[in-house]
Design a protein around this motif. Structure first.
Motif, PDB file in Angstrom:
ATOM      1  N   GLU A   1       7.866 -83.162  21.007  1.00 29.11           N
ATOM      2  CA  GLU A   1       8.722 -82.072  21.487  1.00 29.11           C
ATOM      3  C   GLU A   1       7.884 -80.948  22.099  1.00 29.11           C
TER       4      GLU A   1
ATOM      5  N   ASN B   1       2.471 -79.368  16.683  1.00 31.07           N
ATOM      6  CA  ASN B   1       3.807 -78.924  17.089  1.00 31.07           C
ATOM      7  C   ASN B   1       3.855 -77.444  17.468  1.00 31.07           C
TER       8      ASN B   1
ATOM      9  N   GLU C   1       9.600 -79.379  16.623  1.00 28.32           N
ATOM     10  CA  GLU C   1       9.804 -80.342  15.543  1.00 28.32           C
ATOM     11  C   GLU C   1       8.574 -81.220  15.329  1.00 28.32           C
ATOM     12  N   ASN C   2       7.920 -81.597  16.438  1.00 29.42           N
ATOM     13  CA  ASN C   2       6.763 -82.485  16.362  1.00 29.42           C
ATOM     14  C   ASN C   2       5.942 -82.361  17.654  1.00 29.42           C
TER      15      ASN C   2
END
Length: 94
Positions: free
Chosen positions: A37, A63, A33-34
């Motif tokens: 993460e 990501n 997600e980013n």
């Protein structure tokens, strides 16, 4: 530890979605997600790699995490690589 034959590697990869075999290693690319993460997954993988004393070659940008596994001492893909790949799959699926 002996390197696995190409056909055995390809056969074993059938149960690993998103993994491929080329350049004498097994590879996957994971998208999160980013960055947070992605970094969290890398940290969990790092602890497992250290426990197994088998460390991935990896590359991270924001990501995305690219992972390559090969057993350098054996000059190819071995059971160690599949053991770590299996744990990586467990880690990212939680």
């Amino acid at each position: 530890m002996r390197p696995l034959q190409d056909e055995e590697i390809k056969s074993r990869l059938e149960k690993f979605e998103g993994w491929s075999f080329n350049e004498n290693a097994i590879h996957t690319t994971l998208e999160f997600e980013n960055f947070k993460e992605a970094f969290a997954a890398m940290t969990r993988i790092a602890f497992e790699a250290e426990a197994q004393q088998h460390h991935p070659q990896w590359y991270n940008v924001y990501n995305t995490l690219e992972i390559s596994l090969s057993t350098h001492d054996a000059e190819g893909v071995t059971d160690k690589d599949f053991k770590l790949a299996e744990k990586i799959e467990e880690i990212i699926s939680t």
